[in-house]
Design an enzyme around this catalytic site. Sequence first.
Site, PDB file in Angstrom:
ATOM      1  N   ASP A   1      44.589  28.553  14.091  1.00 35.20           N
ATOM      2  CA  ASP A   1      45.233  27.471  13.350  1.00 35.20           C
ATOM      3  C   ASP A   1      44.243  26.335  13.156  1.00 35.20           C
ATOM      4  OD1 ASP A   1      47.735  28.714  13.119  1.00 35.20           O
ATOM      5  OD2 ASP A   1      48.482  27.842  14.980  1.00 35.20           O
TER       6      ASP A   1
ATOM      7  N   ASP B   1      50.723  30.607   7.612  1.00 30.56           N
ATOM      8  CA  ASP B   1      51.981  29.898   7.854  1.00 30.56           C
ATOM      9  C   ASP B   1      52.451  29.203   6.579  1.00 30.56           C
ATOM     10  OD1 ASP B   1      51.762  30.619  10.570  1.00 30.56           O
ATOM     11  OD2 ASP B   1      50.774  28.729  11.086  1.00 30.56           O
TER      12      ASP B   1
END
Length: 157
Positions: free
Chosen positions: A116, A132
């Site tokens: 991330d 995401d």
Amino acid sequence: MRLKNRLFWIVAWVAFVIDQLTKYWVMKTFILGQTLPLLPGIFHFTYVTNTGAAFSLLSGKVEWLRWLSLGVSLILIATASFGPVLSLWEQLGYGLILSGAMGNGIDRFFLGYVVDFLDVHLINFAVFNMADSFISIGIICLLIASFPKTPTSSSYR
């Protein structure tokens, strides 16, 4: 033979490549935990790892989530391959969701975590990635696809 649901496949592969390239770039450019303020106090690139689902939900459930990612991917591939011709919004939505499921699924299978790096400070949001984002946008596309179609003037004849 003509490829059914062509937009689905194009969106899925393009978004998947974008996700994988951005994660690769972050892993090669940043040290784990390093942050780069793009808009200080608002938006940063911050390299973190996540053993949970999108936006750090279900943290530590990587084993279960890797199989969920695979299952969702297989169902979407089967739907696009063997199901009906999908509407524009359905192809966009399902294609984006497939790209996100594949992108994060590959991370879970090969790395044991998801990379991330998109860090929104303005609203104190969990660090996330392109996969995401694609999943979230895909869900919005499917919501749009579910809106009732308004009748055209020719249907009143």
